[in-house]
Design a protein around this motif. Structure first.
Motif, mmCIF file in Angstrom:
data_model
loop_
_atom_site.group_PDB
_atom_site.id
_atom_site.type_symbol
_atom_site.label_atom_id
_atom_site.label_comp_id
_atom_site.label_asym_id
_atom_site.label_seq_id
_atom_site.Cartn_x
_atom_site.Cartn_y
_atom_site.Cartn_z
ATOM 1 N N TYR A 219 -25.780 -10.732 -68.066
ATOM 2 C CA TYR A 219 -26.960 -10.099 -67.485
ATOM 3 C C TYR A 219 -26.662 -8.797 -66.744
ATOM 4 O O TYR A 219 -27.536 -7.959 -66.598
ATOM 5 N N GLN B 186 -32.013 4.380 -70.820
ATOM 6 C CA GLN B 186 -32.376 2.978 -70.964
ATOM 7 C C GLN B 186 -31.248 2.053 -70.541
ATOM 8 O O GLN B 186 -31.496 1.001 -69.934
ATOM 9 N N ARG C 3 -31.230 1.839 -66.790
ATOM 10 C CA ARG C 3 -32.346 1.013 -66.315
ATOM 11 C C ARG C 3 -32.077 -0.459 -66.574
ATOM 12 O O ARG C 3 -32.418 -1.310 -65.746
ATOM 13 N N ASP C 4 -31.461 -0.768 -67.715
ATOM 14 C CA ASP C 4 -31.106 -2.168 -67.986
ATOM 15 C C ASP C 4 -30.045 -2.661 -67.001
ATOM 16 O O ASP C 4 -30.084 -3.826 -66.565
ATOM 17 N N GLY D 106 -31.779 -3.305 -63.740
ATOM 18 C CA GLY D 106 -32.551 -4.537 -63.879
ATOM 19 C C GLY D 106 -31.680 -5.769 -63.857
ATOM 20 O O GLY D 106 -32.017 -6.785 -63.231
ATOM 21 N N LEU E 272 -46.323 -8.058 -69.963
ATOM 22 C CA LEU E 272 -44.910 -8.327 -70.191
ATOM 23 C C LEU E 272 -44.391 -7.714 -71.480
ATOM 24 O O LEU E 272 -43.208 -7.881 -71.809
ATOM 25 N N ALA F 101 -43.198 -4.882 -74.360
ATOM 26 C CA ALA F 101 -42.344 -3.694 -74.303
ATOM 27 C C ALA F 101 -43.153 -2.412 -74.312
ATOM 28 O O ALA F 101 -42.658 -1.355 -73.909
ATOM 29 N N LYS G 271 -43.818 -1.774 -65.392
ATOM 30 C CA LYS G 271 -42.691 -2.074 -66.284
ATOM 31 C C LYS G 271 -41.387 -2.163 -65.498
ATOM 32 O O LYS G 271 -40.580 -3.089 -65.708
ATOM 33 N N ILE G 272 -41.170 -1.236 -64.561
ATOM 34 C CA ILE G 272 -39.951 -1.256 -63.755
ATOM 35 C C ILE G 272 -39.944 -2.468 -62.821
ATOM 36 O O ILE G 272 -38.913 -3.134 -62.645
ATOM 37 N N GLN H 184 -39.106 -5.565 -64.809
ATOM 38 C CA GLN H 184 -37.711 -5.580 -65.249
ATOM 39 C C GLN H 184 -36.761 -5.929 -64.107
ATOM 40 O O GLN H 184 -35.777 -6.643 -64.301
ATOM 41 N N ARG H 185 -37.062 -5.471 -62.901
ATOM 42 C CA ARG H 185 -36.159 -5.679 -61.777
ATOM 43 C C ARG H 185 -36.481 -6.938 -60.980
ATOM 44 O O ARG H 185 -35.581 -7.685 -60.598
ATOM 45 N N GLY I 166 -39.113 -9.228 -61.790
ATOM 46 C CA GLY I 166 -39.971 -10.199 -62.480
ATOM 47 C C GLY I 166 -39.567 -11.634 -62.237
ATOM 48 O O GLY I 166 -40.399 -12.547 -62.362
#
Length: 844
Positions: free
Chosen positions: A192, A338, A341-342, A345, A636, A638, A646-647, A650-651, A653
């Motif tokens: 993760y 991306q 950001r992943d 997250g 939820l 994409a 969305k952010i 992702q962080r 949720g």
């Protein structure tokens, strides 16, 4: 006579550890009742002990006798015989007591008012078994247990879940479990948090190939065992939510053995100690690790437990930090990358998961520093670890725990709440709520006002032509009202169109109810404003919720909604009064006054205040049932258009996607509940049935709150959470029965059949919580079960008797007739409306 005087032993139920003296020939009393004279001669037997008489005090099962202490009468209860060890003094045995103790003893016992009293203390559940003979008898500790209240372990034994286990040659299994646990943690971290970094540096192809081959084998096995289908169906119903409910259930249920002084059935204790430690991520309570950590002091455990999360956070920052530095060196913006950001997250997800999983156990470790057991002359110990003396407030343990209280028990929920606010989750919910409320108002306006009629009346001179014919039908040459007009088809169509205009007028000044008496200017203004509402409706319902209607549109919507709510309330009042309401004219006058006053009030507001008032009115209408509002959902997918949402998902949720947007804070409330159940209740009536009763009340309150708030997005997930609370409540109720002395006497010490049955029921309920999602999917979504239910319904219809079918046919026939009549009436009305609109258009 004085020759017959003698010393008499204390009767059963009392005792005296002080030697008796007789100054003959003085007559003291001729009755043995004088021996039970309060605090002077024989003392009342303390709770938890049996006193056969004389000086014998034998502790019962689950109790332990400590050293005698010198107590004054005010230090003991005359009703129960209990003496508070904090208010008594130590007896001098061989060695001199401290100078402070000597001064206190001289001051309090110098007048001879102190008595040597027996001190009885409660043992941890199930460790004090029996007693030995003798005047100073004490219980026999369970094998492996020694020390005060049998709360310590012998050499080569280790404490695990309040019981001592022998550390023999099989202790190597502890290290194996520890290594496996570490590998699971590393895999979790790599999957993760470090996955974006691994992809960035380009070494993921080999790892991917290994995982693909393993996934292929597991997938083939899952297809054969029907596991994959069930997992997919569960994941569609929010798999993360199921995992959180499962972890929360075991965190609370597994703490029952540590919080409540109940001798739970062995099967239940073993299941708790094995399962709950996996979910709580408590390395020191891990099954089999006790022997490996037996030499670790409480101070070391406290420091390691409280510092685990900060160290974990530092390790998790490596991935986003390294990626950020690489992007900075290349001059690329981080917010559009991306992988970065992943990585961010993954950092937040892993950190929040560890905080969520370790919160109850670490909070219990911190708060346990302040939970002490005073055993009088035998010492003052920490309740969670009798190896650790309970020092004064200046000790390192208490000072460290006092600082950690603001970091963990209070800091974790505050940190999560702060992150939710910084990522704008409450603002997102408010925006979603505003959008659905405005959409509901526009839809209600569209259902009440005919858009086709508005379109027809927008034509040049359409209203003038229509009202000219209206005046010709309803008024004479002198302008006075005619009688009933001729009932020709043309006249009926014309009046139908005029009556349709009635719905336009109550929302526009002067708020008249009938178009037959309205002027052309009023109708023109009403058509103009309602046309503006329809245009705004198309714009508002298509956007993402950022746009706000114009002030004129909001004023009309507010008046429209206010009038609709007022009429709805009036209809309910008439219905509640069995159809007997106020005169119609008086109702109309009051409604006109109320609408006029509301219109004047909102006209003076700015757009922001007016929007707030409009949304508040829509919420009240929804609550009363006169406005249908669509449910708010998280996006939820994409392709989510709202970048902020969305952010946040992702962080963060992990904290809120399982709940309805209006209940985004429910996870914080759940953490507080777990803190109370797993840690705070240790300080509430410790070791008594009232403590278990307090836990039962808290669990029932949580169940009631969940049923009332309905916070979960998924219905099955909410049902699983409610069932887990029911299982916890049943378990606490069973513990309340077990801890009650009367229930123990009914069961008997030799007959364990009832306890075995109770243990089987509780274990089955706990296991059912784990498999609840699978059972639900199998029962409600399985094709085989669906076919079975269809066959059962067919058999039910086949065995229905003829005399039961005949009334159903009659009802169907009457219902069909009623439906046909309604359909004909609807067609006639629609045809009349269409003809009237066509006629109005032809006149234009």
């Amino acid at each position: 006579s004085p020759e017959q005087d003698a010393c008499a032993a204390c009767p059963p139920g009392t005792y005296s550890d002080t030697g008796a003296t007789l100054d003959s020939p003085v007559l003291t009393s001729d009755s043995a009742l004088v021996l039970e004279r309060g605090f002077e001669l024989c003392l009342k037997c303390p709770p938890g002990a049996d006193c056969p008489g004389a000086r014998q005090v034998r502790p019962r099962v689950s109790f332990w006798r400590g050293k005698n202490m010198l107590c004054r009468p005010e230090s003991c209860s005359a009703l129960s015989g209990y003496c508070d060890p904090a208010r008594c003094l130590e007896e001098e045995e061989g060695t001199l007591i401290s100078t402070t103790g000597q001064v206190r003893r001289r001051n309090e016992c110098g007048d001879g008012g102190c008595r040597s009293t027996a001190m009885i203390y409660r043992c941890p559940p199930g460790v004090c078994l029996g007693d030995s003979s003798g005047p100073f008898s004490n219980n026999t500790c369970r094998e492996g247990h020694v020390g005060p209240t049998c709360a310590l372990c012998k050499s080569e034994w280790a404490m695990e879940a309040r019981r001592c286990r022998e550390c023999g040659s099989g202790g190597q299994e502890s290290y194996v479990l520890l290594v496996l646990f570490g590998l699971v943690v590393l895999a979790f971290l790599a999957w993760y948090s470090w996955a974006p970094l691994v992809e960035e540096v380009g070494i993921s192809s080999t790892i991917k190939s290994v995982f693909v081959s393993m996934y292929g084998k597991l997938d083939s096995i899952a297809n054969v065992l029907y596991v994959k289908d069930v997992a997919i169906k569960i994941s569609r119903g929010n798999l993360l939510g199921y995992v959180k409910v499962l972890i929360g259930f075991w965190q609370v249920a597994g703490s029952f053995n540590l919080v409540f002084a109940v001798e739970w059935p062995k099967q239940l204790r073993d299941m708790w100690s094995f399962v709950s430690t996996f979910f709580a991520i408590d390395i020191f309570d891990f099954p089999g690790i006790a022997c490996a950590t037996t030499h670790v002091s409480f101070r070391d455990k406290l420091v390691l437990s409280t510092m685990a999360v900060p160290v974990w956070a530092v390790v998790l920052t490596f991935s986003p930090l390294i990626l950020g530095v690489r992007l900075l060196s290349r001059g690329e913006p981080r917010q559009y990358n991306q992988r970065y950001r992943d990585a961010v997250g993954g950092f937040f997800f892993c950190l929040l998961f560890v905080m969520f999983a370790s919160y109850p156990s670490v909070s219990r470790m911190v708060l346990s520093s302040f939970s002490c057991v005073n055993l009088g002359a035998d010492g003052n110990f920490m309740r969670s670890d009798f190896r650790q003396p309970c020092h004064a407030t200046s000790s390192f343990e208490k000072r460290w725990s006092a600082a950690m209280i603001f970091f963990i028990p209070i800091g974790f929920p505050l940190f999560m709440m702060l992150m939710l606010h910084l990522h704008g989750v409450p603002r997102l919910v408010a925006k979603k709520r505003r959008r659905v409320l405005l959409r509901a108002l526009f839809e209600e306006h569209g259902r009440s006002i005919s858009s086709r009629l508005i379109l027809a009346l927008q034509g040049a001179n359409a209203i003038q032509t229509l009202f000219k014919e209206r005046d010709g039908l309803l008024k004479g040459p002198d302008g006075r009202q005619k009688g009933q007009p001729a009932s020709s088809l043309r006249n009926r169509r014309m009046l139908c169109v005029v009556d349709k205009i009635d719905a336009l007028l109550p929302s526009v000044p002067p708020f008249c109810d009938g178009a037959r008496d309205a002027t052309i200017e009023v109708v023109q203004e009403a058509v103009k404003q309602h046309t503006r509402v329809f245009k705004e409706s198309r714009r508002i319902c298509r956007d993402d919720g950022n746009n706000v209607p114009s002030k004129s549109v909001m004023v009309l919507l507010y008046v429209f909604a206010f009038r609709k709510q007022h009429d709805f309330a009036a209809d309910h009042e008439v219905r509640d009064n069995m159809g007997v309401g106020m005169p119609e004219k008086k109702d109309d006058d009051e409604a006109l006054k109320a609408v006029t006053k509301a219109h004047e009030r909102v006209q003076q507001m700015d757009s922001e205040q007016l929007l707030s008032e409009l949304l508040e009115l829509a919420a009240k209408m929804e609550e009363r049932g006169c406005l249908t509002v669509q449910g708010v959902k998280w996006d939820l997918g994409a392709d989510c258009k709202d970048e902020a949402e969305k952010i946040a998902i992702q962080r963060l949720g992990f904290l809120f996607v399982a709940y309805q947007p209006r209940r985004w804070w429910f996870e914080i409330a759940e953490m507080i509940r777990k803190l109370v159940m797993a840690s705070v209740l240790v300080f509430v009536w410790e070791g008594s049935p009232s403590q278990v009763g307090a836990g039962f009340v808290v669990t029932l309150a949580a169940l009631y709150s969940t049923l009332a708030l309905n916070p979960f997005v998924n219905r099955e997930l909410g049902a699983m959470h409610n069932f887990s609370l029911v299982v916890q409540a049943i378990t606490l109720l069973s513990g309340l029965m077990l801890i009650t002395q009367r229930f123990q006497e009914i069961l008997g010490e030799d007959d364990q059949q009832e306890q075995t049955i109770l243990a089987g029921i509780l274990v089955a309920l706990h296991v059912f919580v784990v498999f609840a999602p699978v059972i639900h999917v199998f029962w409600f979504q399985s094709v085989y079960v669906l076919h079975l239910r269809q066959h059962l319904n067919s058999l039910k219809r086949f065995f229905t008797t003829a005399d039961e079918e005949e009334p159903r046919e009659c009802r169907d026939a009457s219902g069909g007739a009623a439906f046909n009549s309604f359909k004909v009436l609807t067609n006639v009305t629609n045809e009349s409306q269409h003809s009237a609109l066509s006629h109005a258009s032809d006149n234009v």
